[in-house]
Motif scaffolding. Structure first.
Motif, PDB file in Angstrom:
ATOM      1  N   PHE A 149       0.833  -1.205   0.000  1.00  0.00           N
ATOM      2  CA  PHE A 149       0.000   0.000   0.000  1.00  0.00           C
ATOM      3  C   PHE A 149       0.868   1.255   0.000  1.00  0.00           C
ATOM      4  CE2 PHE A 149      -3.217   2.979   1.475  1.00  0.00           C
ATOM      5  CZ  PHE A 149      -4.341   2.522   0.811  1.00  0.00           C
ATOM      6  N   PHE A 150       2.082   1.142   0.548  1.00  0.00           N
ATOM      7  CA  PHE A 150       2.997   2.277   0.556  1.00  0.00           C
ATOM      8  C   PHE A 150       3.757   2.419  -0.757  1.00  0.00           C
ATOM      9  CE2 PHE A 150       7.633   2.643   0.757  1.00  0.00           C
ATOM     10  CZ  PHE A 150       7.773   4.021   0.918  1.00  0.00           C
ATOM     11  N   GLN A 151       4.200   1.317  -1.316  1.00  0.00           N
ATOM     12  CA  GLN A 151       5.191   1.351  -2.385  1.00  0.00           C
ATOM     13  C   GLN A 151       4.695   2.033  -3.664  1.00  0.00           C
ATOM     14  OE1 GLN A 151       6.706  -2.492  -3.445  1.00  0.00           O
ATOM     15  NE2 GLN A 151       8.601  -1.661  -4.266  1.00  0.00           N
ATOM     16  N   SER A 152       3.512   1.681  -4.127  1.00  0.00           N
ATOM     17  CA  SER A 152       3.027   2.245  -5.394  1.00  0.00           C
ATOM     18  C   SER A 152       2.870   3.762  -5.349  1.00  0.00           C
ATOM     19  CB  SER A 152       1.704   1.576  -5.788  1.00  0.00           C
ATOM     20  OG  SER A 152       1.903   0.210  -6.088  1.00  0.00           O
ATOM     21  N   PRO A 153       2.176   4.326  -4.342  1.00  0.00           N
ATOM     22  CA  PRO A 153       2.072   5.789  -4.293  1.00  0.00           C
ATOM     23  C   PRO A 153       3.421   6.485  -4.146  1.00  0.00           C
ATOM     24  CG  PRO A 153       0.437   4.771  -2.870  1.00  0.00           C
ATOM     25  CD  PRO A 153       1.378   3.689  -3.291  1.00  0.00           C
ATOM     26  N   ASN A 154       4.333   5.870  -3.378  1.00  0.00           N
ATOM     27  CA  ASN A 154       5.631   6.495  -3.170  1.00  0.00           C
ATOM     28  C   ASN A 154       6.439   6.518  -4.468  1.00  0.00           C
ATOM     29  OD1 ASN A 154       7.555   7.526  -0.969  1.00  0.00           O
ATOM     30  ND2 ASN A 154       8.820   6.010  -2.012  1.00  0.00           N
ATOM     31  N   ASN A 155       6.427   5.418  -5.209  1.00  0.00           N
ATOM     32  CA  ASN A 155       7.130   5.385  -6.486  1.00  0.00           C
ATOM     33  C   ASN A 155       6.544   6.400  -7.461  1.00  0.00           C
ATOM     34  OD1 ASN A 155       8.669   3.337  -5.433  1.00  0.00           O
ATOM     35  ND2 ASN A 155       7.696   1.708  -6.600  1.00  0.00           N
ATOM     36  N   ARG A 156       5.232   6.504  -7.463  1.00  0.00           N
ATOM     37  CA  ARG A 156       4.578   7.469  -8.339  1.00  0.00           C
ATOM     38  C   ARG A 156       4.974   8.892  -7.974  1.00  0.00           C
ATOM     39  NH1 ARG A 156       0.036  10.650  -8.664  1.00  0.00           N
ATOM     40  NH2 ARG A 156      -1.092  10.641 -10.652  1.00  0.00           N
ATOM     41  N   ALA A 157       5.049   9.172  -6.667  1.00  0.00           N
ATOM     42  CA  ALA A 157       5.434  10.506  -6.211  1.00  0.00           C
ATOM     43  C   ALA A 157       6.862  10.835  -6.632  1.00  0.00           C
ATOM     44  CB  ALA A 157       5.296  10.600  -4.695  1.00  0.00           C
ATOM     45  N   MET A 158       7.765   9.865  -6.526  1.00  0.00           N
ATOM     46  CA  MET A 158       9.149  10.094  -6.922  1.00  0.00           C
ATOM     47  C   MET A 158       9.243  10.445  -8.401  1.00  0.00           C
ATOM     48  SD  MET A 158      11.257   7.132  -4.848  1.00  0.00           S
ATOM     49  CE  MET A 158      12.755   7.505  -5.752  1.00  0.00           C
ATOM     50  N   LEU A 159       8.576   9.683  -9.230  1.00  0.00           N
ATOM     51  CA  LEU A 159       8.662   9.899 -10.673  1.00  0.00           C
ATOM     52  C   LEU A 159       7.963  11.195 -11.095  1.00  0.00           C
ATOM     53  CD1 LEU A 159       8.043   6.249 -11.924  1.00  0.00           C
ATOM     54  CD2 LEU A 159      10.221   7.470 -11.766  1.00  0.00           C
ATOM     55  N   SER A 160       6.872  11.538 -10.426  1.00  0.00           N
ATOM     56  CA  SER A 160       6.131  12.743 -10.807  1.00  0.00           C
ATOM     57  C   SER A 160       6.857  14.021 -10.398  1.00  0.00           C
ATOM     58  CB  SER A 160       4.729  12.720 -10.192  1.00  0.00           C
ATOM     59  OG  SER A 160       4.806  12.753  -8.777  1.00  0.00           O
ATOM     60  N   GLU A 161       7.766  13.928  -9.421  1.00  0.00           N
ATOM     61  CA  GLU A 161       8.496  15.106  -8.972  1.00  0.00           C
ATOM     62  C   GLU A 161       9.646  15.464  -9.907  1.00  0.00           C
ATOM     63  OE1 GLU A 161       8.122  17.352  -6.494  1.00  0.00           O
ATOM     64  OE2 GLU A 161       6.161  16.440  -6.219  1.00  0.00           O
ATOM     65  N   ALA A 162      10.042  14.533 -10.760  1.00  0.00           N
ATOM     66  CA  ALA A 162      11.177  14.772 -11.653  1.00  0.00           C
ATOM     67  C   ALA A 162      10.699  15.354 -12.980  1.00  0.00           C
ATOM     68  CB  ALA A 162      11.934  13.472 -11.903  1.00  0.00           C
ATOM     69  N   PRO A 163      11.440  16.300 -13.549  1.00  0.00           N
ATOM     70  CA  PRO A 163      11.102  16.789 -14.884  1.00  0.00           C
ATOM     71  C   PRO A 163      11.171  15.648 -15.897  1.00  0.00           C
ATOM     72  CG  PRO A 163      12.759  18.183 -13.824  1.00  0.00           C
ATOM     73  CD  PRO A 163      12.623  16.958 -12.986  1.00  0.00           C
ATOM     74  N   ARG A 164      10.470  15.822 -17.006  1.00  0.00           N
ATOM     75  CA  ARG A 164      10.411  14.749 -18.000  1.00  0.00           C
ATOM     76  C   ARG A 164      11.796  14.362 -18.506  1.00  0.00           C
ATOM     77  NH1 ARG A 164       6.051  15.410 -22.664  1.00  0.00           N
ATOM     78  NH2 ARG A 164       4.791  15.290 -20.748  1.00  0.00           N
ATOM     79  N   GLU A 165      12.666  15.350 -18.680  1.00  0.00           N
ATOM     80  CA  GLU A 165      13.998  15.056 -19.204  1.00  0.00           C
ATOM     81  C   GLU A 165      14.891  14.349 -18.185  1.00  0.00           C
ATOM     82  OE1 GLU A 165      13.955  19.309 -17.654  1.00  0.00           O
ATOM     83  OE2 GLU A 165      12.666  17.990 -18.873  1.00  0.00           O
ATOM     84  N   ARG A 166      14.443  14.282 -16.916  1.00  0.00           N
ATOM     85  CA  ARG A 166      15.213  13.610 -15.873  1.00  0.00           C
ATOM     86  C   ARG A 166      14.496  12.343 -15.387  1.00  0.00           C
ATOM     87  NH1 ARG A 166      19.818  13.621 -14.974  1.00  0.00           N
ATOM     88  NH2 ARG A 166      19.966  14.078 -12.750  1.00  0.00           N
ATOM     89  N   ALA A 167      13.596  11.837 -16.226  1.00  0.00           N
ATOM     90  CA  ALA A 167      12.832  10.639 -15.850  1.00  0.00           C
ATOM     91  C   ALA A 167      13.746   9.434 -15.657  1.00  0.00           C
ATOM     92  CB  ALA A 167      11.786  10.335 -16.910  1.00  0.00           C
ATOM     93  N   GLY A 168      14.779   9.329 -16.472  1.00  0.00           N
ATOM     94  CA  GLY A 168      15.714   8.211 -16.336  1.00  0.00           C
ATOM     95  C   GLY A 168      16.441   8.228 -15.006  1.00  0.00           C
ATOM     96  N   ALA A 169      16.892   9.410 -14.599  1.00  0.00           N
ATOM     97  CA  ALA A 169      17.584   9.535 -13.309  1.00  0.00           C
ATOM     98  C   ALA A 169      16.644   9.235 -12.160  1.00  0.00           C
ATOM     99  CB  ALA A 169      18.173  10.935 -13.169  1.00  0.00           C
TER     100      ALA A 169
END
Length: 205
Positions: free
Chosen positions: A117-137
């Motif tokens: 229940f924690f992992q999916s929202p947290n991963n989504r939050a991490m990826l959404s905070e990064a600019p599109r050009e830094r999605a790989g990082a």
């Protein structure tokens, strides 16, 4: 190390919470076989089967949490998940040599459900905070946080077991529960920070 992304408070909090959660997870995963085989004298097959409720519960909880993360804050969902996870870990610490298989199964299921229940929202939050050009990082940070947390968890349990072979397992569950609760507080702090960001933007305008 993506220092530019870690300079973003929300991204850094998500990474830190992920590290703590995987530390707690690995502490439990490493300590469990020692308890199941050492204290309950179960076979390797029985040990493996009794550990399967955890990933099964994660498998069902993660999609639900992912769906809810489109509607609710990742900080709130993460805090709820890690709190449930901590309760499951603390429940595991109360197991003794008289524990039945059902006692183990439901505790494992609670841990898995909370972690998923924690992992999916947290991963989504991490990826959404990064600019599109830094999605790989940002994606690389997910793997780094996972491996770092798992490595730390394994080291802590190894130290506990070498210091106290019998009581080390129980202490491992207890420390993991405290770590999960600390992660829940970190996750919840993202809600207040998220609310503060629009206010700062308004003041800047």
């Amino acid at each position: 190390i993506p220092l530019d992304l870690l300079a973003r408070p929300m991204f850094a909090l998500s990474v830190g919470t992920s590290i703590i959660s995987f530390t707690a997870q690995m502490m439990a995963f490493v300590a469990l076989p020692f308890f199941l085989q050492g204290s309950l004298h179960l076979s390797a097959v029985e040990t493996g089967l009794l550990m399967t409720p955890w990933p099964l519960a994660t498998m069902f909880a993660a999609p639900l949490a992912g769906w809810l993360s489109d509607r609710y804050s990742a900080g709130v969902l993460g805090a709820i998940g890690l709190t449930v996870f901590a309760c499951g870990l603390m429940a595991l610490s109360f197991l003794d040599a008289d524990a039945t298989k059902f006692d183990i199964i439901w505790r494992m299921a609670v841990c898995g459900a909370g972690f998923g229940f924690f992992q999916s929202p947290n991963n989504r939050a991490m990826l959404s905070e990064a600019p599109r050009e830094r999605a790989g990082a940002a994606g690389g940070s997910l793997g780094t946080a996972r491996v770092l947390g798992q490595s730390m968890g394994a080291v802590v349990v190894a130290f506990l077991l070498s210091s106290a072979p019998v009581a080390g397992v129980r202490h491992g569950f207890q420390i993991a529960a405290v770590a999960a609760l600390f992660g829940a507080v970190m996750s919840g702090s993202r809600v207040r920070r998220r609310k503060a960001e629009p206010e700062k933007e308004i003041e800047a305008v």
